[in-house]
Scaffold this motif. Structure first.
Motif, PDB file in Angstrom:
ATOM      1  N   THR A  44       0.802  -1.229   0.000  1.00 31.72           N
ATOM      2  CA  THR A  44       0.000   0.000   0.000  1.00 31.72           C
ATOM      3  C   THR A  44       0.834   1.278   0.000  1.00 31.72           C
ATOM      4  N   GLN A  45       2.083   1.205   0.397  1.00 37.20           N
ATOM      5  CA  GLN A  45       2.932   2.396   0.314  1.00 37.20           C
ATOM      6  C   GLN A  45       3.091   2.848  -1.141  1.00 37.20           C
ATOM      7  N   ASN A  46       2.845   1.937  -2.081  1.00 43.55           N
ATOM      8  CA  ASN A  46       2.971   2.299  -3.493  1.00 43.55           C
ATOM      9  C   ASN A  46       1.864   3.223  -3.984  1.00 43.55           C
ATOM     10  N   VAL A  47       0.842   3.443  -3.164  1.00 39.43           N
ATOM     11  CA  VAL A  47      -0.135   4.483  -3.514  1.00 39.43           C
ATOM     12  C   VAL A  47       0.627   5.785  -3.718  1.00 39.43           C
ATOM     13  N   TYR A  48       1.640   6.018  -2.908  1.00 36.66           N
ATOM     14  CA  TYR A  48       2.426   7.253  -2.981  1.00 36.66           C
ATOM     15  C   TYR A  48       3.778   7.083  -3.653  1.00 36.66           C
ATOM     16  N   ARG A  49       4.281   5.857  -3.693  1.00 39.70           N
ATOM     17  CA  ARG A  49       5.639   5.653  -4.201  1.00 39.70           C
ATOM     18  C   ARG A  49       5.725   4.801  -5.455  1.00 39.70           C
ATOM     19  N   GLY A  50       4.627   4.199  -5.869  1.00 42.38           N
ATOM     20  CA  GLY A  50       4.658   3.336  -7.041  1.00 42.38           C
ATOM     21  C   GLY A  50       5.062   4.095  -8.294  1.00 42.38           C
ATOM     22  N   THR A  51       5.774   3.419  -9.168  1.00 43.37           N
ATOM     23  CA  THR A  51       6.261   4.097 -10.380  1.00 43.37           C
ATOM     24  C   THR A  51       5.793   3.427 -11.663  1.00 43.37           C
ATOM     25  N   THR A  52       4.926   2.440 -11.557  1.00 42.86           N
ATOM     26  CA  THR A  52       4.413   1.777 -12.757  1.00 42.86           C
ATOM     27  C   THR A  52       2.999   2.279 -13.023  1.00 42.86           C
ATOM     28  N   HIS A  53       2.851   2.950 -14.153  1.00 43.40           N
ATOM     29  CA  HIS A  53       1.550   3.477 -14.572  1.00 43.40           C
ATOM     30  C   HIS A  53       1.164   2.836 -15.893  1.00 43.40           C
ATOM     31  N   TYR A  54      -0.100   2.909 -16.222  1.00 41.10           N
ATOM     32  CA  TYR A  54      -0.607   2.289 -17.448  1.00 41.10           C
ATOM     33  C   TYR A  54      -0.814   3.352 -18.521  1.00 41.10           C
ATOM     34  N   ALA A  81      10.820   7.856 -10.357  1.00 41.81           N
ATOM     35  CA  ALA A  81      10.090   8.206  -9.132  1.00 41.81           C
ATOM     36  C   ALA A  81      10.082   9.708  -8.869  1.00 41.81           C
ATOM     37  N   ASP A  82      11.008  10.435  -9.436  1.00 42.69           N
ATOM     38  CA  ASP A  82      11.028  11.885  -9.250  1.00 42.69           C
ATOM     39  C   ASP A  82       9.961  12.593 -10.076  1.00 42.69           C
ATOM     40  N   ARG A  83       9.491  11.960 -11.140  1.00 40.51           N
ATOM     41  CA  ARG A  83       8.504  12.612 -12.011  1.00 40.51           C
ATOM     42  C   ARG A  83       7.098  12.054 -11.878  1.00 40.51           C
ATOM     43  N   ARG A  84       6.966  10.790 -11.579  1.00 39.55           N
ATOM     44  CA  ARG A  84       5.637  10.161 -11.525  1.00 39.55           C
ATOM     45  C   ARG A  84       5.474   9.312 -10.270  1.00 39.55           C
ATOM     46  N   PRO A  85       5.618   9.934  -9.092  1.00 32.61           N
ATOM     47  CA  PRO A  85       5.491   9.146  -7.861  1.00 32.61           C
ATOM     48  C   PRO A  85       4.035   8.838  -7.509  1.00 32.61           C
ATOM     49  N   GLY A  86       3.691   7.585  -7.543  1.00 40.94           N
ATOM     50  CA  GLY A  86       2.386   7.139  -7.099  1.00 40.94           C
ATOM     51  C   GLY A  86       1.214   7.841  -7.749  1.00 40.94           C
ATOM     52  N   ILE A  87       0.092   7.809  -7.065  1.00 42.39           N
ATOM     53  CA  ILE A  87      -1.125   8.401  -7.598  1.00 42.39           C
ATOM     54  C   ILE A  87      -0.998   9.917  -7.714  1.00 42.39           C
ATOM     55  N   LEU A  88      -0.182  10.526  -6.860  1.00 43.30           N
ATOM     56  CA  LEU A  88      -0.010  11.980  -6.918  1.00 43.30           C
ATOM     57  C   LEU A  88       0.802  12.429  -8.128  1.00 43.30           C
ATOM     58  N   GLY A  89       1.449  11.514  -8.808  1.00 45.48           N
ATOM     59  CA  GLY A  89       2.177  11.837 -10.031  1.00 45.48           C
ATOM     60  C   GLY A  89       1.427  11.412 -11.281  1.00 45.48           C
ATOM     61  N   GLU A 169       3.702  21.990  -9.122  1.00 45.74           N
ATOM     62  CA  GLU A 169       3.742  22.892 -10.274  1.00 45.74           C
ATOM     63  C   GLU A 169       4.549  22.373 -11.458  1.00 45.74           C
ATOM     64  N   HIS A 170       5.172  21.222 -11.319  1.00 46.47           N
ATOM     65  CA  HIS A 170       5.793  20.618 -12.502  1.00 46.47           C
ATOM     66  C   HIS A 170       4.731  19.978 -13.400  1.00 46.47           C
ATOM     67  N   TYR A 171       3.504  19.868 -12.913  1.00 43.86           N
ATOM     68  CA  TYR A 171       2.411  19.293 -13.705  1.00 43.86           C
ATOM     69  C   TYR A 171       1.496  20.410 -14.198  1.00 43.86           C
ATOM     70  N   ASP A 172       1.269  20.424 -15.502  1.00 47.82           N
ATOM     71  CA  ASP A 172       0.399  21.453 -16.061  1.00 47.82           C
ATOM     72  C   ASP A 172      -1.075  21.085 -15.850  1.00 47.82           C
ATOM     73  N   ALA A 173      -1.975  21.777 -16.524  1.00 51.26           N
ATOM     74  CA  ALA A 173      -3.416  21.584 -16.323  1.00 51.26           C
ATOM     75  C   ALA A 173      -3.917  20.219 -16.774  1.00 51.26           C
ATOM     76  N   VAL A 174      -3.164  19.519 -17.615  1.00 46.86           N
ATOM     77  CA  VAL A 174      -3.564  18.178 -18.052  1.00 46.86           C
ATOM     78  C   VAL A 174      -2.671  17.099 -17.437  1.00 46.86           C
ATOM     79  N   GLY A 175      -1.832  17.501 -16.496  1.00 48.63           N
ATOM     80  CA  GLY A 175      -1.004  16.543 -15.777  1.00 48.63           C
ATOM     81  C   GLY A 175       0.293  16.177 -16.458  1.00 48.63           C
ATOM     82  N   ALA A 176       0.610  16.830 -17.573  1.00 52.02           N
ATOM     83  CA  ALA A 176       1.891  16.575 -18.240  1.00 52.02           C
ATOM     84  C   ALA A 176       3.005  17.286 -17.465  1.00 52.02           C
TER      85      ALA A 176
END
Length: 185
Positions: A44-54, A81-89, A169-176
C-alpha cells in the motif's frame, strides 16, 4: 481519490485541443489499474511511491511519452520516481485537480490536506471572492498566487496550502510534466 470524476474533466479546447472524453476515460482507467496493482500486491505504500503506470497511445503525451510507441491497450510502463510518484504523479489526478486552462496549486494542496491527511481547513471568509488569477504572460503560477500569502485574510490557510500546492507545479493543467511555467523555470 475521486477517480470516477476523471471522466468529467473538461479542458480549454484552445489550449488543450487533444484532451477529450476518450482521453479522460483512458486516464481514469489507467488510475484504476494503478490502484488495483497497489492493492493486489499488498504494497500500500505504493499508492504514494509506485512508479508503474498504465499508458496507451491516446494518453502517452500526458505522460510525456511518444504515442507512436504505444497501441490502443493500456500497458504498464515504469517511470522515474522523481517525475511520476504514485497516484499523486498521475496525470489523471493532476488534470482533475486543475482548472480548464491552468494548474491549480490550491486545489491540489486542499486535496492532499483533506483527502489524504484528513486535515480540514476552515472555509474562506464569507466576504472573500475566490477566483484564480488568469494566466499572465511572463508570470509563473507561484508569482500570480503570491497575493494569497501577503493578504492577511488569506495567509493563515495559504501558509498551509501553498507549500504543498506549489510542489505540484511541474504538472500542467492536463497533468503533463513541465520544466517551465509560462516560459519561466
Amino acid at each position: 481519490l475521486k477517480i470516477k470524476l476523471v471522466d468529467d474533466i473538461v479542458k480549454d479546447p484552445d489550449l488543450y485541443p487533444d484532451f477529450d472524453a476518450a482521453v479522460a476515460t483512458d486516464l481514469r482507467r489507467s488510475m484504476e489499474l494503478f490502484m488495483s496493482d497497489v492493492f493486489e500486491s499488498g504494497q500500500t505504500q505504493n499508492v504514494y511511491r509506485g512508479t508503474t503506470h498504465y499508458v496507451n497511445a491516446r494518453i502517452a503525451p500526458y505522460f510525456n511519452l511518444d504515442p507512436a510507441d504505444y497501441g490502443d491497450q493500456l500497458v504498464p510502463v515504469d517511470f522515474d520516481a522523481d517525475r511520476r510518484p504514485g497516484i499523486l504523479g498521475h496525470p489523471g489526478l493532476m488534470a482533475l485537480l486543475a482548472k480548464a486552462n491552468q494548474s491549480d496549486p490550491i486545489h491540489r494542496a486542499l486535496f492532499v490536506r483533506e483527502r489524504l491527511l484528513c486535515q480540514h481547513l476552515p472555509p474562506p471568509p464569507d466576504d472573500l471572492v475566490v477566483v484564480a488569477p488568469d494566466p499572465a504572460p511572463g508570470l509563473t503560477t507561484r508569482q500570480r498566487f503570491a497575493q494569497h500569502s501577503e493578504d492577511v485574510a488569506c495567509s493563515g490557510c495559504h501558509r498551509r496550502l501553498d507549500v504543498l500546492g506549489f510542489g505540484f507545479e511541474h504538472y500542467d493543467a492536463v497533468g503533463a510534466w513541465r520544466d517551465t511555467d509560462n516560459g519561466t523555470d
